[in-house]
Design an enzyme around this catalytic site. Structure first.
Site: not given
Length: 396
Positions: A23, A25-26, A51, A64, A175, A244, A252-253, A258-259, A279, A283, A285
């Site tokens: 995918h 995003d992945k 990123e 960074e 998906k 598909f 898709d971008a 984003r997941k 990260k 971090k 997160d």
């Protein structure tokens, strides 16, 4: 006629989704975590906030990074695409001739001074403010919610069958979505059946939709979902949009992070909003979310509750958590309440970032393995937050 969505009053539906490593995003999560692993392999004290973004056959790495490692970002991107399976533009991208942009700076000195400069490991501060969520329940052996566990494993099976050639027509992007019917009994919830299974799988033009539906049911769904959860009323939607063939970054971008619901608990338990991939463990997160899962899983494993959500909050540069909260949804064992569980957590866990990093071995290059198929409920030895802690509990 009764609708499939009309249930008895003691029943409800809950849906979770997942995506494969192909995918868009992945792809970005995998690239970002591959950069992180490359840095940590050479310099375990690397500070990384990486990123990635992609569209068509163009990929960008930015962020960074402060490290002593010598890292070839372009080569990491190409290797990542090849490993995922993007070796022909017809699939959505081609590692051989992709356009790759890199814009990487070093960590801001003000952040470095606040978080780790001239500090002992145990005194390292949180890399940012924020709240992190951990969740566990007794629905599955992995102590994960069934709806999400099934969605994740369906994606993992698609990946496996694409790579071993069993379903050679599969392409990297896919998906899944699983809806489970739950029964309530007071504060307790129990999964009783799978209501709906949805799979959208990218495929070559050579296969028909009928063949796709038949083979995915036989080789994927029946192999992953225990038969006791499937019945004559279970609904199946296989490639509901039809053809598909165009997928990956061409369809898709993609962006790193984003997941976040796919990465965690499929909608159960809440989310603090922070993504994981790219990260380093200063971090919170990432590191504190792993710790929160460790805490929640330890409580459920100790049979102190049937399910629970653990929230931990931090402030940038501060080592001690600002708050710790446990919500057992009314399922705490007899003689205990959420206040007792919070006390047990504080007596058994040191949740300073430096200690989390040390106890969970988070300076190791273990992250690109986590970038797809969920960060929790995994059984690999490197993922120490999945090994419940033996809690010291005062007898009541």
């Amino acid at each position: 006629m009764k609708s499939a969505l009309q249930l008895d009053k003691d029943r409800f539906l809950f849906t979770s989704e997942s995506v494969t490593n192909g995918h868009p995003d992945k792809i970005c999560d995998y690239i970002s975590d591959s950069v992180l692993d490359a840095c940590l392999t050479q310099d375990p004290d690397s500070k990384v906030a990486c990123e990635s973004a992609c569209k068509n056959n163009m990929f960008m790495v930015f962020g960074e990074i402060t490290t002593n490692a010598q890292v070839n970002y372009e080569q990491i991107v190409r290797s990542s695409l090849k490993e995922i399976g993007y070796d022909n533009i017809e699939k959505g991208a081609d590692f051989k001739n992709a356009t790759i942009l890199v814009n990487v700076d070093t960590q801001a000195q003000e952040i470095a001074d606040a978080v780790h400069t001239n500090k002992k490991e145990e005194d390292i501060g949180a890399g940012d403010q924020g709240l992190m969520i951990g969740y566990a329940c007794d629905e599955t052996p992995q102590l994960m919610p069934l709806s999400h566990e099934l969605a994740l494993r369906l994606c993992q099976k698609l990946y496996e069958l694409r790579n071993n050639g069993t379903l050679s027509w599969l392409r990297p992007d896919a998906k899944t979505q699983v809806t489970v019917e739950y029964k309530t009994d007071g504060k307790l919830i129990t999964p009783v059946r799978v209501h709906t299974v949805l799979i959208s799988a990218q495929h070559s033009p050579s296969v028909t939709q009928e063949e796709i539906a038949s083979q995915l049911k036989e080789h994927v769904i029946k192999q992953v979902i225990p038969s006791k959860f499937l019945d004559e009323k279970t609904l199946y939607y296989i490639n509901p949009s039809g053809s598909f063939t165009v997928g990956g970054p061409t369809g898709d971008a993609g962006l790193t992070g984003r997941k976040i619901i796919v990465d965690t608990y499929g909608g159960w338990g809440g989310h603090g909003g922070g993504a994981f991939s790219g990260k380093d463990p200063t971090k919170v997160d990432r590191s504190a979310a792993y710790a929160a899962r460790w805490v929640a899983k330890s409580l459920v494993n100790a049979k102190l509750c049937k399910r629970c959500m653990v929230q931990i909050a931090y402030g940038i540069g501060l080592a001690e958590p600002i708050s710790i909260h446990v919500d057992s949804y009314g399922t705490a064992s007899e003689g205990y309440d959420d206040s007792d569980l919070s006390k047990i957590v504080m007596e058994n866990f040191n949740l300073k970032p430096g200690n989390i990093i040390k106890e969970l071995g988070l300076k190791k290059p273990i992250y690109k393995k986590l970038s797809a198929f969920g960060h929790f409920g995994r059984e690999e030895n490197d993922f120490l937050w999945e090994q419940p802690k033996n809690l010291k509990i005062e007898k009541k």
